[in-house]
Structures are given as C-alpha cells and as structure tokens.
Scaffold this motif. Sequence first.
Motif, PDB file in Angstrom:
ATOM      1  N   UNK A  24       0.766  -1.160   0.092  1.00 30.67           N
ATOM      2  CA  UNK A  24       0.087  -0.073   0.220  1.00 30.67           C
ATOM      3  C   UNK A  24       0.894   1.365  -0.070  1.00 30.67           C
ATOM      4  N   UNK A  25       2.159   1.465   0.343  1.00 26.64           N
ATOM      5  CA  UNK A  25       2.993   2.396   0.621  1.00 26.64           C
ATOM      6  C   UNK A  25       3.808   2.568  -0.698  1.00 26.64           C
ATOM      7  N   UNK A  26       3.922   1.508  -1.181  1.00 28.08           N
ATOM      8  CA  UNK A  26       4.842   1.378  -2.437  1.00 28.08           C
ATOM      9  C   UNK A  26       6.360   1.306  -1.874  1.00 28.08           C
ATOM     10  N   UNK A  27       6.604   0.535  -0.701  1.00 28.68           N
ATOM     11  CA  UNK A  27       8.006   0.513  -0.320  1.00 28.68           C
ATOM     12  C   UNK A  27       8.356  -0.874  -0.382  1.00 28.68           C
ATOM     13  N   UNK A  28       9.691  -1.171  -0.086  1.00 23.60           N
ATOM     14  CA  UNK A  28      10.212  -2.605  -0.356  1.00 23.60           C
ATOM     15  C   UNK A  28       9.817  -3.379   1.111  1.00 23.60           C
ATOM     16  N   UNK A  29       9.383  -4.403   0.989  1.00 29.10           N
ATOM     17  CA  UNK A  29       9.617  -5.288   2.039  1.00 29.10           C
ATOM     18  C   UNK A  29      10.592  -6.134   2.245  1.00 29.10           C
ATOM     19  N   UNK A  30      11.205  -5.963   3.099  1.00 34.86           N
ATOM     20  CA  UNK A  30      12.305  -6.966   3.542  1.00 34.86           C
ATOM     21  C   UNK A  30      12.242  -7.726   4.806  1.00 34.86           C
ATOM     22  N   UNK A  31      12.175  -9.048   4.223  1.00 38.88           N
ATOM     23  CA  UNK A  31      11.994 -10.135   5.404  1.00 38.88           C
ATOM     24  C   UNK A  31      13.408 -10.745   5.663  1.00 38.88           C
ATOM     25  N   UNK A  32      13.877 -10.421   6.957  1.00 40.17           N
ATOM     26  CA  UNK A  32      15.226 -10.756   7.232  1.00 40.17           C
ATOM     27  C   UNK A  32      15.404 -12.253   7.896  1.00 40.17           C
ATOM     28  N   UNK A  33      14.222 -12.573   8.402  1.00 39.72           N
ATOM     29  CA  UNK A  33      14.338 -14.063   8.855  1.00 39.72           C
ATOM     30  C   UNK A  33      14.688 -14.805   7.706  1.00 39.72           C
ATOM     31  N   UNK A  34      14.493 -14.597   6.355  1.00 49.68           N
ATOM     32  CA  UNK A  34      14.845 -15.363   5.346  1.00 49.68           C
ATOM     33  C   UNK A  34      16.273 -15.621   5.195  1.00 49.68           C
ATOM     34  N   UNK A  35      17.067 -14.394   5.466  1.00 47.96           N
ATOM     35  CA  UNK A  35      18.573 -14.540   5.604  1.00 47.96           C
ATOM     36  C   UNK A  35      19.071 -15.606   6.566  1.00 47.96           C
ATOM     37  N   UNK A  36      18.549 -15.529   7.794  1.00 49.07           N
ATOM     38  CA  UNK A  36      19.021 -16.424   8.859  1.00 49.07           C
ATOM     39  C   UNK A  36      18.587 -18.071   8.295  1.00 49.07           C
ATOM     40  N   UNK A  37      17.384 -17.918   7.690  1.00 50.34           N
ATOM     41  CA  UNK A  37      16.864 -19.377   7.296  1.00 50.34           C
ATOM     42  C   UNK A  37      18.078 -19.873   6.033  1.00 50.34           C
TER      43      UNK A  37
END
Length: 220
Positions: A24-37
Amino acid sequence: MFHIAIDGPAGAGKSSIAKEAARRLGFVYVDTGALYRTVALNALNQGVDLENSDAVIASLDGTDIRLAFEDGTQKVLLNGQDVSDSIRTEQVSAGASKVSAIPAVREFLFGLQKNIAASCDCLMDGRDIGTVVLPDADLKIFLTASPEERARRRYEQNRERGMEADYDAILAEVNQRDYQDTHREIAPLRQAGDAVLLDSTHMSFQEVVDRLLQLVEEKR
Ligand code: DC
C-alpha cells in the motif's frame, strides 16, 4: 528515505502485515528472517551440525547470500540459486533459530541488511531491526500476539494447506522458539524503547494494517 522496523515473535503476523503495508505504501518489504533461514539451509546442505558454531561459521566461507526484489516480491538467492521456497520447512525454521544465536552469523548478515536499507524506502521485519539493524528507523513497531493465538493461527494455516496439525505440539514449538529468541545472549528479541507496541491478539488483519498505515502517516 523512510524506514519502518517491525519486530516481534514468530507467528505474530509480521510478514503478512508488513507485505500488505509495503504494497500500500509502495515500499520494499524486507524479510530478514529469510537470511537466517538461508544460513541454516546452507549449513544443512553441507551436512554441518548446527550446534557446532565453528562449523556453521566455516560454512559461510565463500557463501553468497543476496536478496533480490521483483515486482515487490522478495527472493533470496544462495550462491545465485533461488531458495525462497526451500527455506520454509520446519527443519530450516528450527535451524534458523539456532544459527541466529551465533554472533558471527549476525555480523555476516548485518552489512547486507544495512545496505538494503540504505538504498530504499523499506519496511524491514525481524527480531532486532529496531534495536540493532535500524536503530534510527523513522517508525518502529513491536508486533505481538499471545502464544495461544499465534499457535491457533499457525494451526489454522496448516489445516488450510492440508497439512497435519496438532495444536498442542504447535503451541509447544511457539513457546520454545520464543524462549530461544528472547534468551539468547546476542540481539535477543525485545521491544525497542521507542517502538510502538501493537498487540494483534484481538485485532483483525485489516485493523493491524490500518493502524500501521495510520502510524506511518503520523510520522511522515
Ligand atoms: O521470522 P522467521 O521465522 O523467518 O525467522 C527465522 C529465525 O531467524 C527466527 O528463529 C529468529 C531469527 N531472526 C533473527 O534472529 N533476527 C532477525 N532479524 C530475523 C530472524
């Protein structure tokens, strides 16, 4: 640049809320858990015992982990290969919780997260974003829900996906992960002093998203 940090325990709905708010904001969503995974998956692929910190650290040698963003969707690349789906197993979840307690793993991923934030307006979710990675974020949210409610949501999700689901086992796992994430020595999960607490136990998905967007408007 506008940076939103969202932290909270596993299963509080961080990723689905953050994804929708970012859209909705036009921002990038960064899922940092994916990096640890991905660190956990990489070590498991190499047959490393995740209890052995030195071996986990050695498994990072020459390892390239990157996030790529396509049409607002995050992909995680391990040595150039898209592992976005293979990091979602229970084995990798449990492994990520283990490797995330190793200081050298956190350092390895720290620069990566900083670089991403430096390049875009983003909404970053994790456990230590407001406290360690983006201490100067424009808005910090601590999103939580009771362990029972988080277990109930996971239970429903599993059933919808046609997976076997045992509520008591899920609740035990939620409690176990909470314990590990809040009691580790380095960057334990905790609410930053200047974070807004959002308890979603009795809120609908849409109510939480709307509240978050309202908080962003107040800050902008
Ligand atoms: O959010 P998730 O379930 O994908 O996270 C996987 C594991 O990684 C979880 O046990 C906590 C850890 N983690 C962390 O320590 N710091 C972060 N910023 C994100 C995740």
